[in-house]
Design a protein around this motif. Structure first.
Motif, short mmCIF file in Angstrom:
data_model
loop_
_atom_site.label_atom_id
_atom_site.label_comp_id
_atom_site.label_asym_id
_atom_site.label_seq_id
_atom_site.Cartn_x
_atom_site.Cartn_y
_atom_site.Cartn_z
N MET A 77 0.84 -1.19 0.00
CA MET A 77 0.00 0.00 0.00
C MET A 77 0.88 1.25 0.00
N GLN A 78 0.48 2.25 -0.79
CA GLN A 78 1.21 3.50 -0.86
C GLN A 78 0.47 4.60 -0.10
N PHE A 79 1.18 5.72 0.11
CA PHE A 79 0.64 6.82 0.90
C PHE A 79 0.93 8.14 0.21
N SER A 80 -0.07 9.00 0.19
CA SER A 80 0.08 10.28 -0.49
C SER A 80 -0.63 11.37 0.30
N MET A 81 -0.44 12.61 -0.14
CA MET A 81 -1.16 13.76 0.41
C MET A 81 -1.81 14.51 -0.74
N ILE A 82 -2.96 15.13 -0.46
CA ILE A 82 -3.63 15.93 -1.47
C ILE A 82 -3.77 17.36 -0.97
N PHE A 83 -3.59 18.31 -1.89
CA PHE A 83 -3.63 19.73 -1.55
C PHE A 83 -4.75 20.43 -2.31
N ALA A 138 10.55 13.59 2.79
CA ALA A 138 11.48 13.19 3.86
C ALA A 138 10.85 12.17 4.80
N MET A 139 9.53 12.22 4.96
CA MET A 139 8.82 11.33 5.86
C MET A 139 8.31 10.06 5.18
N GLY A 140 8.68 9.84 3.93
CA GLY A 140 8.38 8.56 3.30
C GLY A 140 7.09 8.50 2.52
N PHE A 141 6.41 9.62 2.30
CA PHE A 141 5.22 9.58 1.45
C PHE A 141 5.62 9.30 0.01
N ASP A 142 4.74 8.60 -0.70
CA ASP A 142 5.03 8.20 -2.07
C ASP A 142 4.66 9.25 -3.10
N ARG A 143 3.68 10.11 -2.76
CA ARG A 143 3.12 10.97 -3.80
C ARG A 143 2.43 12.18 -3.17
#
Length: 372
Positions: free
Chosen positions: A1-7, A35-40
């Motif tokens: 599973m990957q992890f991302s943030m949306i703006f 830096a914290m390891g998010f993928d996208r």
């Protein structure tokens, strides 16, 4: 599973000075996310939606982020594809440029840009939005398949011409589509593009969308696929604020979500301007009441209250301590979600809470799911 943030680049109490600070804050969050390891990181595209989304030129934001990072992927979540927003040739040129400059780190989602404000600003006919969205995705998939593009359909007449520059990822970056309801989940699966799904209604609704998407993938005939490169990735939104102080995280998160929900109601449903001075309110109760009021109005109009209509008022998300966030994400993992898309930056959430949330995800939550 990957992890991302949306703006979304949401902003309470908007002023030009605060808006400029907000945009730089979002860049700071994105860079820290790497830096914290998010993928996208994903960035929306909206126009004129004050408070709700000041991210009108996401290609510029993503380029700025790409220049300050080296590994994290950057994603349009999403480009408004109807032609009066963005002509397909210009979308393809921007995609090629950003993919080349970022070293092949780009993902591209398409959407309708469906508020009346945005359609009116850009002269978009609502009836054109779905056909032009699909045509835009098809064109983007075919832009570099041959030395020259020669595209002539009832909707679009281009070429023969070259689309330059060419992307690093061949024949094109991965394609996605915004999915806020069941019809668009089915459409994304039939088109062979990834689904970016709103997850406000909670894991149960996410599971229904996931099952529908993959049931459609299994039964599709292939005639509607937009590209030879199929992307069957399922991405689910996860509103989250994570702090050492769990109750404080819940308070900040639900206040931010209330601002988000009221912004949606304002721009999509002609509700009042979102309230900003809500720090001392019981925002969980306020969200529940807003949901009750909306359901009552829909019932009066003999309209079924669907989860996608009321989901933004659900306060049960990854708000709290790192362990509480892990427990919430485990429910998404059990469903089979491919990527958890964290919604952290909401209009009333202070920058320090956003940064601490990113840190806790990077130090505790993400490693928990990668340990196995």
């Amino acid at each position: 599973m990957q992890f991302s943030m949306i703006f979304e680049a949401q902003l309470a109490d908007p002023t030009p000075e605060r808006e400029r600070r907000l945009l730089h804050d979002c860049v700071e969050q994105a860079v820290y996310g790497e830096a914290m390891g998010f993928d996208r990181v994903w960035a929306v595209e909206h126009h004129g939606l004050e408070r709700y989304a000041h991210m009108s030129a996401s290609e510029v934001f993503l380029t700025w982020v790409a220049a300050k990072t080296s590994t994290i992927r950057i994603g349009h979540g999403v480009v408004c594809m109807p032609f009066n927003y963005n002509h397909p040739v210009r979308v393809a040129e921007r995609v090629g440029m950003l993919d080349a400059l970022s070293g092949g780190r780009l993902d591209v989602g398409g959407g309708r840009g469906s508020t009346r404000m945005e359609m009116g600003m850009c002269g978009v006919n609502p009836s054109d939005t779905y056909p032009q969205l699909v045509e835009g995705l098809r064109f983007l998939a075919g832009a570099w398949q041959k030395e020259q593009v020669d595209w002539h359909t009832d909707l679009l007449d281009v070429g023969p011409a070259k689309i330059l520059p060419r992307p690093v990822q061949t024949p094109h970056p991965p394609l996605y589509m915004a999915c806020s309801k069941r019809d668009t989940v089915v459409m994304a699966a039939e088109l062979g593009v990834g689904a970016l799904v709103m997850g406000f209604a909670g894991p149960e609704e996410v599971k229904e969308m996931y099952d529908l998407y993959h049931a459609t993938v299994r039964t599709r005939t292939g005639e509607k696929l937009v590209s030879t490169e199929v992307n069957d990735k399922f991405v689910a939104l996860c509103p989250t604020i994570v702090l050492d102080d769990g109750p404080k995280a819940l308070k900040i998160g639900t206040r931010g979500q209330r601002f988000f929900a009221e912004s949606i109601a304002h721009w999509y449903g002609h509700g009042p301007v979102p309230r900003e001075d809500t720090e001392d309110d019981d925002n969980i109760a306020a969200l529940a009441k807003d949901k009750e009021d909306l359901v009552a109005k829909l019932n009066e109009a003999n309209i079924p209250a669907r989860p996608q209509d009321t989901g933004a008022f659900n306060a049960e998300h990854a708000y709290g301590t790192p362990q509480q966030a892990i427990e919430y994400v485990e429910r998404l993992a059990e469903i089979g979600v491919d990527e958890v898309m964290c919604l952290i930056q909401m209009g009333t959430v202070p920058q320090e809470a956003c940064m601490e949330t990113i840190r806790h995800w990077g130090e505790t939550v993400i490693p928990h799911f990668r340990a196995g």
